[in-house]
Design a protein around this motif. Structure first.
Motif, mmCIF file in Angstrom:
data_model
loop_
_atom_site.group_PDB
_atom_site.id
_atom_site.type_symbol
_atom_site.label_atom_id
_atom_site.label_comp_id
_atom_site.label_asym_id
_atom_site.label_seq_id
_atom_site.Cartn_x
_atom_site.Cartn_y
_atom_site.Cartn_z
ATOM 1 N N THR A 62 17.156 6.925 -25.669
ATOM 2 C CA THR A 62 16.538 8.053 -26.482
ATOM 3 C C THR A 62 16.478 7.547 -27.906
ATOM 4 O O THR A 62 15.601 7.956 -28.928
ATOM 5 C CB THR A 62 17.134 9.266 -26.355
ATOM 6 N N LEU A 65 14.096 5.087 -28.567
ATOM 7 C CA LEU A 65 12.532 5.712 -28.792
ATOM 8 C C LEU A 65 12.432 6.375 -30.161
ATOM 9 O O LEU A 65 11.352 6.184 -30.844
ATOM 10 C CB LEU A 65 12.542 6.718 -27.540
ATOM 11 N N MET A 84 11.364 -0.442 -29.686
ATOM 12 C CA MET A 84 10.491 -0.166 -28.260
ATOM 13 C C MET A 84 11.050 -1.210 -27.239
ATOM 14 O O MET A 84 10.977 -0.658 -26.008
ATOM 15 C CB MET A 84 9.093 -0.171 -28.449
ATOM 16 N N ALA A 87 14.346 -0.034 -26.048
ATOM 17 C CA ALA A 87 14.123 1.017 -25.203
ATOM 18 C C ALA A 87 13.513 0.749 -23.868
ATOM 19 O O ALA A 87 13.954 1.177 -22.779
ATOM 20 C CB ALA A 87 13.131 2.373 -25.805
ATOM 21 N N ILE A 138 4.090 4.123 -19.593
ATOM 22 C CA ILE A 138 5.080 3.327 -20.257
ATOM 23 C C ILE A 138 4.888 1.589 -20.183
ATOM 24 O O ILE A 138 4.673 0.968 -21.256
ATOM 25 C CB ILE A 138 6.474 3.518 -19.821
ATOM 26 N N TYR A 142 3.612 -0.590 -23.270
ATOM 27 C CA TYR A 142 4.237 -1.820 -23.731
ATOM 28 C C TYR A 142 3.315 -3.065 -23.492
ATOM 29 O O TYR A 142 3.495 -3.662 -24.405
ATOM 30 C CB TYR A 142 5.439 -2.010 -22.762
ATOM 31 N N PHE A 161 4.824 8.345 -24.797
ATOM 32 C CA PHE A 161 5.949 8.527 -25.668
ATOM 33 C C PHE A 161 6.620 9.701 -25.394
ATOM 34 O O PHE A 161 7.781 9.872 -25.086
ATOM 35 C CB PHE A 161 5.505 8.297 -27.163
ATOM 36 N N TRP A 164 8.129 9.709 -21.659
ATOM 37 C CA TRP A 164 9.341 8.884 -21.808
ATOM 38 C C TRP A 164 10.567 9.544 -22.520
ATOM 39 O O TRP A 164 11.830 9.501 -22.137
ATOM 40 C CB TRP A 164 9.082 7.402 -22.490
ATOM 41 N N LEU A 165 10.402 10.159 -23.680
ATOM 42 C CA LEU A 165 11.277 10.874 -24.416
ATOM 43 C C LEU A 165 11.982 11.987 -23.494
ATOM 44 O O LEU A 165 13.008 12.173 -23.553
ATOM 45 C CB LEU A 165 10.758 11.367 -25.763
ATOM 46 N N THR A 168 14.119 10.726 -20.925
ATOM 47 C CA THR A 168 15.587 10.202 -21.256
ATOM 48 C C THR A 168 16.350 11.072 -21.702
ATOM 49 O O THR A 168 17.456 11.311 -21.373
ATOM 50 C CB THR A 168 15.403 9.032 -22.394
#
Length: 184
Positions: A62, A65, A84, A87, A138, A142, A161, A164-165, A168
């Protein structure tokens, strides 16, 4: 606008197939391991430390990110990439640890009552659903960032994003809510 490089288009096609495959196989394997009737015997109680480690890993992811967002907003691409990549690496370590734990230990049962119970299950279910679908955007984000396909990277990051946030953060929240009910 980015120019289409025929070599990159062919490379993208192969990589996207891998990304799709991984994005399908990983959630299926995780589901099988969580719901399989007999757990693997790893001959040790060390696996009971993993939920605590996973919460730390999720917390660090977290932070990475958020730092990645801060760095890109400031125009520092090098630090953004480092954050990143951190993360992403933390996510990979988390996934391995999570799979090991759920392959070898029974899941804890939430014992909260009253208004907290539906709150917990809402957070848990939304976390599980988004974690299952998060892998594809993700990995794609990436990959596009790593290959400097910035237009595609920016488009997919708008979705990847926040998902993903959320995953987490809610992973840590779920851990904090369930941890009083661990049997170890």
């Amino acid at each position: 606008m980015e120019k289409s490089n025929p070599i990159l288009v062919k490379q993208d096609s192969g990589m996207i197939k891998w990304i799709i495959g991984i994005s399908i196989v990983v959630p299926i394997v995780v589901a099988i391991l969580i719901f399989m009737p007999a757990k693997l015997d790893l001959a040790s109680d060390w696996v009971y430390f993993l939920p605590h480690l996973n919460a730390v890993i999720n917390s660090a992811a977290t932070v990475a990110l958020i730092m990645g967002l801060v760095f890109i907003k400031k125009g520092n691409i090098q630090l953004h990439r480092a954050a990143m990549t951190s993360a992403f690496g933390l996510g990979a370590v988390f996934l391995v640890s999570y799979i090991i734990y759920h392959a070898s230990a029974e899941s804890a049962v939430f014992g909260g009552e009253g208004w907290i119970r539906p709150v917990y299950y809402f957070i848990l279910i939304s976390h599980i659903i988004l974690a299952a679908v998060a892998l594809f955007p993700i990995l794609l984000a990436y990959y596009y960032g790593h290959t400097d396909q910035l237009v595609k990277h920016r488009k997919i990051v708008k979705f990847a994003f926040p998902i993903w946030l959320y995953v987490t953060v809610t992973g840590v929240v779920v851990y904090l809510m369930i941890s009083p009910y661990y049997n170890f």
